[in-house]
Design a protein around this motif. Sequence first.
Motif, PDB file in Angstrom:
ATOM      1  N   SER A   4      15.883  59.620 -14.686  1.00 19.75           N
ATOM      2  CA  SER A   4      16.722  59.307 -15.838  1.00 19.75           C
ATOM      3  C   SER A   4      18.189  59.158 -15.456  1.00 19.75           C
ATOM      4  O   SER A   4      18.678  59.822 -14.544  1.00 19.75           O
ATOM      5  CB  SER A   4      16.576  60.420 -16.879  1.00 19.75           C
ATOM      6  N   HIS A   5      18.851  58.274 -16.198  1.00 23.08           N
ATOM      7  CA  HIS A   5      20.316  58.129 -16.075  1.00 23.08           C
ATOM      8  C   HIS A   5      20.977  58.751 -17.296  1.00 23.08           C
ATOM      9  O   HIS A   5      22.192  58.680 -17.428  1.00 23.08           O
ATOM     10  CB  HIS A   5      20.705  56.651 -16.031  1.00 23.08           C
ATOM     11  N   ASP A   6      20.139  59.258 -18.204  1.00 23.87           N
ATOM     12  CA  ASP A   6      20.630  59.710 -19.498  1.00 23.87           C
ATOM     13  C   ASP A   6      21.476  60.980 -19.349  1.00 23.87           C
ATOM     14  O   ASP A   6      20.964  62.046 -19.020  1.00 23.87           O
ATOM     15  CB  ASP A   6      19.396  59.986 -20.391  1.00 23.87           C
ATOM     16  N   PRO A   7      22.803  60.897 -19.623  1.00 23.67           N
ATOM     17  CA  PRO A   7      23.647  62.087 -19.462  1.00 23.67           C
ATOM     18  C   PRO A   7      23.351  63.146 -20.533  1.00 23.67           C
ATOM     19  O   PRO A   7      23.707  64.307 -20.374  1.00 23.67           O
ATOM     20  CB  PRO A   7      25.072  61.530 -19.609  1.00 23.67           C
ATOM     21  N   ALA A   8      22.674  62.694 -21.620  1.00 21.93           N
ATOM     22  CA  ALA A   8      22.380  63.644 -22.704  1.00 21.93           C
ATOM     23  C   ALA A   8      21.219  64.575 -22.356  1.00 21.93           C
ATOM     24  O   ALA A   8      20.982  65.557 -23.053  1.00 21.93           O
ATOM     25  CB  ALA A   8      22.054  62.866 -23.987  1.00 21.93           C
ATOM     26  N   LEU A   9      20.502  64.250 -21.301  1.00 22.33           N
ATOM     27  CA  LEU A   9      19.363  65.079 -20.909  1.00 22.33           C
ATOM     28  C   LEU A   9      19.908  66.355 -20.243  1.00 22.33           C
ATOM     29  O   LEU A   9      20.444  66.305 -19.139  1.00 22.33           O
ATOM     30  CB  LEU A   9      18.482  64.285 -19.938  1.00 22.33           C
ATOM     31  N   ALA A  10      19.773  67.472 -20.970  1.00 25.44           N
ATOM     32  CA  ALA A  10      20.416  68.717 -20.523  1.00 25.44           C
ATOM     33  C   ALA A  10      19.900  69.177 -19.167  1.00 25.44           C
ATOM     34  O   ALA A  10      18.701  69.166 -18.917  1.00 25.44           O
ATOM     35  CB  ALA A  10      20.169  69.802 -21.569  1.00 25.44           C
ATOM     36  N   GLU A  11      20.828  69.572 -18.315  1.00 23.43           N
ATOM     37  CA  GLU A  11      20.454  69.981 -16.960  1.00 23.43           C
ATOM     38  C   GLU A  11      19.694  71.307 -16.952  1.00 23.43           C
ATOM     39  O   GLU A  11      18.966  71.601 -16.011  1.00 23.43           O
ATOM     40  CB  GLU A  11      21.699  70.058 -16.077  1.00 23.43           C
ATOM     41  N   GLU A  12      19.843  72.105 -18.045  1.00 22.90           N
ATOM     42  CA  GLU A  12      19.134  73.390 -18.110  1.00 22.90           C
ATOM     43  C   GLU A  12      17.619  73.189 -18.126  1.00 22.90           C
ATOM     44  O   GLU A  12      16.855  74.114 -17.859  1.00 22.90           O
ATOM     45  CB  GLU A  12      19.508  74.179 -19.378  1.00 22.90           C
TER      46      GLU A  12
END
Lengths: 239, 213
Positions: free
Chosen positions: B188-196
Amino acid sequence: MKKLHPLSLIFLALWFSSAAVFVLRLEWLGIALLLAFLCNLLYFGFSGKTWLRPVVRMLPLFLSVLLIQALFVKKGSLVWGRGWYGIYSAGLQGGVAFGLRLLILFFSARLLLKLDYEDFDAAFHAVQLPEELGFMVFYTIHVLPWAGDRISHNRQLLRLRGVELRELPWRQKLRIYQRISLSLLADLLSRSSVQAIALELRGFRSGGQRTRLHKRSFSWRDALALAFIAAFTAAFFIF
Amino acid sequence: MVFEVRDLSFAYPGGKSLLQNLTFSLAASDRVLLRGDNGSGKSTLLLLLMGILAPSSGSVKLNGQESRKLSADQYRGVFYSGQSARESLFGLVPRHDIELWRLAAFGRNGEIDLTTLDDPLAAKLDTPYTSLSGGEMRACANLLLPFFAERFWLLDEPTVGLDTFRQQRFAQICAERAANGGGMLIVSHDPALAEELFDRFLLLENGRLRELK
């Protein structure tokens, strides 16, 4: 061979496929097959992987047609017989001719499949035919391989999900094949309309001046290929 | 379920080398985010993991078996969704795709309770894909994820084209998965995808894979 004008290549393919349909004598069919094979060899180089595998796949079809012809056609001279049963020359010839015709058509189709849209465009332009026709022919020729790819893709989709088609009961198999064919048809229709729109958007029209980067013209190779076709056609009618 | 990749290199025919000597493994409970520039080979790597493409050299194994030689039942531990949502969907309408997943997961006599589908798409199960938007097709490809919690998820750009509601719902599904210890590899390139949501971060760059801490 690779420097032939696309129109010459289309002529060659048409000539081979016409021979496959209209020629009756086995020896002439054999010559046409040899020539079609040689053309493929010159054009694609010797790559057994690309042509041998499909030919081997066709073998069961050849053999079954040969068997059916040998079993049921009772014309011509008796080749082999025992008691009430006999195999006749016409049956054997019919079976062999079918195999030869199919192979010629296969090698002709391979020649055409190698051409991309630009080639069809150049070929049709050379004989003052509209681009739309070139596009339609190109599209039609590529439908079958495309459909084959789609079927493989759908089978792969089943496998990746963990569904083994062979293990399913026939009713379920039929249902899946029905779904595959329906989606194939729908994809084909939507794809053709998308392609038609794309063509229109790029300003393809049947008349008027067009910009071309590179105009391919006829050369001595094309003359040679066409002379070759004419000579063999004449030889066929004479002998 | 575990993927073992050893010295994997890959180049498309006539192209230059895309992946070079990658070595890594994925355990059943790993939650991995794979990132990299466009064209860096992320989707290709997933295709190699699934055995759709053959490595130029090296090996890719799923549970000790070469990916290229896997039989259908050996794929039952993985839920793969490709970059193109349409290419990942089966049949003519979403209902056909759901039926195939049902067959894959529960056999001929199993059922998926469609009333539990928490998505507006549930009302469009008989709408042809050609009449669905790109986002709706992506939502359709993600629709059954909650039913396949026991599989390892290999998802290629699963949030592309999704509206805010569906993006949030996808994040929620992933959070539930993270809480339950389920494994996944998401490109994914989606920055909204939480890293947690993830415990491993891989970066594909110039044909090499780098593990980020």
